[in-house]
Design a protein around this motif. Structure first.
Motif, PDB file in Angstrom:
ATOM      1  N   ALA A  65      49.819  40.923  40.647  1.00 24.21           N
ATOM      2  CA  ALA A  65      48.594  40.749  39.849  1.00 24.21           C
ATOM      3  C   ALA A  65      47.658  41.546  40.306  1.00 24.21           C
ATOM      4  CB  ALA A  65      47.976  39.302  40.564  1.00 24.21           C
TER       5      ALA A  65
ATOM      6  N   LEU B  73      42.147  35.659  44.011  1.00 21.09           N
ATOM      7  CA  LEU B  73      43.383  35.525  43.916  1.00 21.09           C
ATOM      8  C   LEU B  73      43.864  34.912  45.202  1.00 21.09           C
ATOM      9  CD1 LEU B  73      44.876  38.501  41.945  1.00 21.09           C
ATOM     10  CD2 LEU B  73      44.519  36.262  40.897  1.00 21.09           C
TER      11      LEU B  73
ATOM     12  N   PRO C 136      36.536  33.639  37.992  1.00 23.06           N
ATOM     13  CA  PRO C 136      37.811  32.826  37.868  1.00 23.06           C
ATOM     14  C   PRO C 136      38.751  32.980  39.275  1.00 23.06           C
ATOM     15  CG  PRO C 136      38.272  35.006  36.945  1.00 23.06           C
ATOM     16  CD  PRO C 136      36.702  34.981  37.171  1.00 23.06           C
TER      17      PRO C 136
ATOM     18  N   GLY D 122      42.385  32.310  40.841  1.00 19.36           N
ATOM     19  CA  GLY D 122      43.896  32.095  40.658  1.00 19.36           C
ATOM     20  C   GLY D 122      44.644  31.827  41.673  1.00 19.36           C
TER      21      GLY D 122
ATOM     22  N   GLU E  35      43.255  22.770  42.977  1.00 18.98           N
ATOM     23  CA  GLU E  35      42.994  23.817  41.569  1.00 18.98           C
ATOM     24  C   GLU E  35      41.571  23.459  40.720  1.00 18.98           C
ATOM     25  OE1 GLU E  35      46.507  23.357  39.699  1.00 18.98           O
ATOM     26  OE2 GLU E  35      47.563  23.809  41.199  1.00 18.98           O
TER      27      GLU E  35
ATOM     28  N   SER F 219      39.909  28.010  37.195  1.00 19.86           N
ATOM     29  CA  SER F 219      41.124  28.196  37.884  1.00 19.86           C
ATOM     30  C   SER F 219      42.442  28.200  37.137  1.00 19.86           C
ATOM     31  CB  SER F 219      41.175  27.056  38.900  1.00 19.86           C
ATOM     32  OG  SER F 219      41.522  25.668  38.344  1.00 19.86           O
ATOM     33  N   GLU F 220      43.359  28.812  37.649  1.00 21.38           N
ATOM     34  CA  GLU F 220      44.603  29.195  36.973  1.00 21.38           C
ATOM     35  C   GLU F 220      45.694  29.035  38.243  1.00 21.38           C
ATOM     36  OE1 GLU F 220      46.870  32.382  34.231  1.00 21.38           O
ATOM     37  OE2 GLU F 220      44.595  32.300  34.287  1.00 21.38           O
TER      38      GLU F 220
ATOM     39  N   MET G 143      48.344  37.586  34.776  1.00 21.10           N
ATOM     40  CA  MET G 143      47.099  36.940  35.350  1.00 21.10           C
ATOM     41  C   MET G 143      45.986  38.001  35.818  1.00 21.10           C
ATOM     42  SD  MET G 143      46.588  34.248  38.331  1.00 21.10           S
ATOM     43  CE  MET G 143      47.726  33.048  38.090  1.00 21.10           C
TER      44      MET G 143
ATOM     45  N   PHE H  92      42.338  38.400  34.296  1.00 20.75           N
ATOM     46  CA  PHE H  92      41.333  38.307  35.307  1.00 20.75           C
ATOM     47  C   PHE H  92      40.322  39.552  35.122  1.00 20.75           C
ATOM     48  CE2 PHE H  92      42.332  34.996  38.665  1.00 20.75           C
ATOM     49  CZ  PHE H  92      42.448  34.188  37.610  1.00 20.75           C
TER      50      PHE H  92
END
Length: 227
Positions: free
Chosen positions: A23, A84, A125, A127, A152, A162-163, A207, A211
């Motif tokens: 990532a 993350l 964000p 992750g 999440e 959130s992902e 991802m 981001f």
């Protein structure tokens, strides 16, 4: 863009860390500044319920006041453009180290109003990447998605979005014959490691790219995508 990844696994080069590194690689390809932190390198506690972060006009209002090795990381994350979080799943949930970290990270920004609003200064964000030994069918049968989706959604409401990436049926041992693990087939595990895990790594890479490129785009807020 500054993107920080947090490894909640005791292993620095295994499944979870590998996903996080992929990532960050995706984010770096887009020009983001990246950093990987291993929680098991730090000596810290979960929330100690001092409520200093809730004290009106207090010097630590909206900030965790507990002083240990986690505090500098919490301060660094305040300036991150994306975060993350990676953790293996132990007994149906994230590791204890990751849980304690999230308590300290999220509670400081949780406002005790009727909407449980956020004190985090902007929208970014978050992750979440989970690795687990179970296959996807049993993961769902055992309620893992339900158990984790609440986390999440709450983190998304605090930080902006959130992902989630669920990585199942992972390869755990270099030599399965040394362990009592008759529930698993080493050849099938090895096959999945070769054929499926690279795809999971590509998802993690993507991802990171998203981001770094979407950042704080308003269209990205409140998105929750369990995979």
């Amino acid at each position: 863009m500054k993107i920080i990844a947090i490894n909640g696994s005791p292993r620095k080069n295994a499944n979870t860390a590998t996903l996080l590194k992929n990532a960050l690689e995706g984010a770096a390809k887009q020009g983001a500044q990246t950093e990987l932190i291993h929680l098991y390198d730090l000596n810290y506690q979960g929330c100690v319920s001092c409520f200093a972060c809730k004290l009106k006009s207090g010097k630590s209002y909206g900030k965790c006041a507990h002083k240990d090795e986690l505090k500098p990381l919490l301060e660094k994350l305040r300036d991150a453009d994306a975060i993350l979080l990676g953790s293996p799943i132990y007994f149906g949930n994230i590791t204890g180290m990751m849980r304690s970290f999230i308590e300290r990270l999220a509670f400081q920004y949780t406002l005790y109003d009727v909407n449980y609003s956020s004190l985090f200064p902007r929208k970014i964000p978050i992750g979440l990447m989970y690795t687990m030994n179970l296959d996807e069918k049993r993961m769902r049968e055992w309620g893992y998605v339900e158990a984790l989706s609440g986390l999440e959604k709450r983190l998304g409401s605090i930080f902006g979005s959130s992902e989630a990436l669920y990585v199942t049926d992972t390869y755990q041992f270099k030599d399965y014959s040394k362990y009592e693990v008759t529930a698993f087939s080493e050849p099938l595990k090895a096959k999945r490691r070769k054929e499926v895990f690279p795809i999971d790594c590509e998802k993690a890479f993507d991802m990171g790219v998203r981001f770094a490129t979407q950042g704080v785009s308003s269209s990205f807020y409140s998105e929750v995508e369990p995979h």
